[in-house]
Design an enzyme around this catalytic site. Structure first.
Site, PDB file in Angstrom:
ATOM      1  N   SER A 100      40.145  35.979  39.647  1.00  0.00           N
ATOM      2  CA  SER A 100      41.222  34.995  39.762  1.00  0.00           C
ATOM      3  C   SER A 100      40.755  33.635  40.259  1.00  0.00           C
ATOM      4  CB  SER A 100      42.320  35.529  40.679  1.00  0.00           C
ATOM      5  OG  SER A 100      41.816  35.752  41.976  1.00  0.00           O
ATOM      6  N   HIS A 152      45.042  38.893  35.615  1.00  0.00           N
ATOM      7  CA  HIS A 152      44.838  37.636  34.872  1.00  0.00           C
ATOM      8  C   HIS A 152      44.311  37.874  33.458  1.00  0.00           C
ATOM      9  CE1 HIS A 152      45.587  35.016  38.357  1.00  0.00           C
ATOM     10  NE2 HIS A 152      45.078  36.030  39.051  1.00  0.00           N
ATOM     11  N   LYS A 201      52.374  36.916  35.646  1.00  0.00           N
ATOM     12  CA  LYS A 201      51.496  35.796  35.282  1.00  0.00           C
ATOM     13  C   LYS A 201      51.747  35.496  33.801  1.00  0.00           C
ATOM     14  CE  LYS A 201      48.493  37.299  39.014  1.00  0.00           C
ATOM     15  NZ  LYS A 201      49.178  36.629  40.106  1.00  0.00           N
TER      16      LYS A 201
HETATM   17  N1  PMP Z   1      45.496  41.065  41.552  1.00  0.00           N
HETATM   18  C1  PMP Z   1      45.017  39.829  41.296  1.00  0.00           C
HETATM   19  C2  PMP Z   1      43.644  39.703  40.715  1.00  0.00           C
HETATM   20  C3  PMP Z   1      45.807  38.708  41.558  1.00  0.00           C
HETATM   21  O1  PMP Z   1      45.326  37.471  41.313  1.00  0.00           O
HETATM   22  C4  PMP Z   1      47.101  38.874  42.092  1.00  0.00           C
HETATM   23  C5  PMP Z   1      48.042  37.715  42.360  1.00  0.00           C
HETATM   24  N2  PMP Z   1      47.515  36.529  42.658  1.00  0.00           N
HETATM   25  C6  PMP Z   1      47.538  40.170  42.365  1.00  0.00           C
HETATM   26  C7  PMP Z   1      46.719  41.243  42.079  1.00  0.00           C
HETATM   27  C8  PMP Z   1      48.881  40.408  42.975  1.00  0.00           C
HETATM   28  O2  PMP Z   1      49.877  40.316  42.020  1.00  0.00           O
HETATM   29  P1  PMP Z   1      51.360  39.920  42.432  1.00  0.00           P
HETATM   30  O3  PMP Z   1      51.405  38.444  42.506  1.00  0.00           O
HETATM   31  O4  PMP Z   1      52.195  40.499  41.337  1.00  0.00           O
HETATM   32  O5  PMP Z   1      51.624  40.588  43.741  1.00  0.00           O
END
Ligand code: PMP
Length: 392
Positions: free
Chosen positions: A187, A215, A246
């Site tokens: 991310s 992602h 996302k």
């Molecule tokens: N895994 C990754 C790699 C993320 O980037 C994120 C959110 N930024 C999450 C899990 C968590 O997802 P959520 O926003 O639905 O809680």
């Protein structure tokens, strides 16, 4: 402790954060944070959202959410195991199995209220004392917290380094269960896990792979089915999670995995059991997003074209794989300066600093979406290149 003592102690803690230069505060958008949005009465050109396909405001998703709300109400009223499971949840779970693994027999999906919940649930349910989790050094906080919650031994391997992982797997021949945990698309770095090689290692060492496709869903693979859909071998069981929040534009998350994993999560996972089910509107919107992607890969192709556009404009290879572009500047000060300069010019680009990334790796993190225009991408890239140009 008196109220005064409590206030003093917490104020001291806040002061430490402020002094570190890492103070965070919330600022409200006055319009939906799409490609352009209004905040603090200014219009911004946004390069920070994860709405990679522009689906968060897509008319079909909005209509689906409205119809579902009219039919089902605004809340699911209870947890999934009480009376909160609606046919809408089941329909989305079925659609996700079709989308992610082509309806492969023996696979099922389970919804979670967020990716954070899904990762806590997965790791704490699949691993425990006596097990070993091999975790990529750059994994997301929710995976790190899931590792902690599991009480398993956690072995961190160097980012995307298959040799380091192999050596570490070899050091734990007697572990009860071995899990290799990685993001599909990282991310903060925008790079991609070497999934084929991870699966081969898992096979060789009797481990399982848990893949976070937060992602990658809607971004990689045919029709945005994710990284797992691009690997040659379907033989090795793969446990994937992804978010609905996302590229799919909605809210919530899912796990797609062999049926036994889903049954165990349903029976054991506390972040699944002890929380109210997702409300109808986001479930219906996510279902519409999945239908839309199954019907046409047009948005995914538009996103890919914009990734090439941004990569080229930033001087990166056009083969850059994802819509996440890290511009690593090193120091926190350099990032704060760059961010401020860009924001003064109306570009909304965020700076990412420790503890989100390691010290010395502070960066700008840009994301591009299917909805950006060529001119918008060119303009931000030009501004960034001007800031990053070494002094004459
Ligand atoms: N895994 C990754 C790699 C993320 O980037 C994120 C959110 N930024 C999450 C899990 C968590 O997802 P959520 O926003 O639905 O809680």
């Amino acid at each position: 402790m008196s109220l005064l003592a409590l206030q003093t102690e917490l104020a001291d803690e806040l002061e430490t954060i402020r002094a570190s230069g890492r103070w965070r505060e919330l600022r409200a958008a006055q319009s939906p944070p799409t490609v352009t949005f209004v905040r603090e009465d200014r219009t911004w050109l946004n390069f920070s959202s994860n709405d990679y396909l522009g689906l968060a405001t897509h008319p079909r998703l909005i209509a689906a959410a409205q119809t579902a709300t009219a039919a089902w109400g605004v809340g699911a009223t209870a947890s999934r195991l009480i009376c909160g499971t609606l046919t809408l949840h089941s329909a989305l779970e079925t659609a996700l199995v079709d989308f992610k693994v082509g309806g492969q027999p023996g696979y099922r999906a389970l919804l979670f209220n967020s990716g954070y919940h899904a990762n806590l649930a997965l790791l704490a349910t699949l691993a425990g004392a006596g097990d070993v989790i091999f975790s990529d050094a750059l994994n997301h906080a929710s995976l790190i917290d899931g590792c902690r919650l599991s009480r398993a031994t956690v072995v961190v391997y160097r980012h995307n380094d298959v040799d380091d992982l192999r050596a570490k797997l070899a050091e734990h021949p007697r572990a009860r269960r071995k899990l290799i945990v990685t993001e599909a698309v990282f991310s903060m770095d925008g790079d991609v896990a070497p999934l084929d090689e991870l699966l081969a290692l898992a096979e060789a060492f009797g481990a399982w792979v848990v893949l976070d496709e937060a992602h990658a869903t809607g971004v990689l693979g045919p029709h945005g089915r994710g990284l797992a859909a691009t690997v040659a071998s379907a033989d090795h069981p793969l446990i994937t999670m992804g978010t609905l929040s996302k590229a799919l534009g909605s809210f919530g998350a899912f796990v797609v995995a062999p049926e036994v994993v889903i049954e165990l999560l349903t029976n054991r996972a506390r972040p699944f059991i002890f929380t109210t089910a997702l409300p109808p509107a986001p479930v219906a919107a996510a279902l519409e997003a999945v239908c839309l992607l199954q019907e046409s890969d047009q948005l995914v192709r538009m996103l890919r074209a914009n990734i090439v556009e941004m990569a080229t404009a930033l001087g990166l290879p056009p083969t850059w794989p994802t819509p996440i572009f890290p511009v690593v500047l090193g120091s926190e000060q350099a990032v704060m300066y760059a961010m401020q300069t860009l924001q003064d010019a109306g570009f909304y680009v965020v700076g990412i600093r420790p503890p989100t990334v390691p010290p010395g790796a502070s960066r700008l993190r840009l994301t591009v979406t299917a909805a950006h225009t060529e001119a918008q991408i060119g303009a931000v890239a030009k501004a960034i290149r001007a800031i990053c140009r070494p002094p004459a």
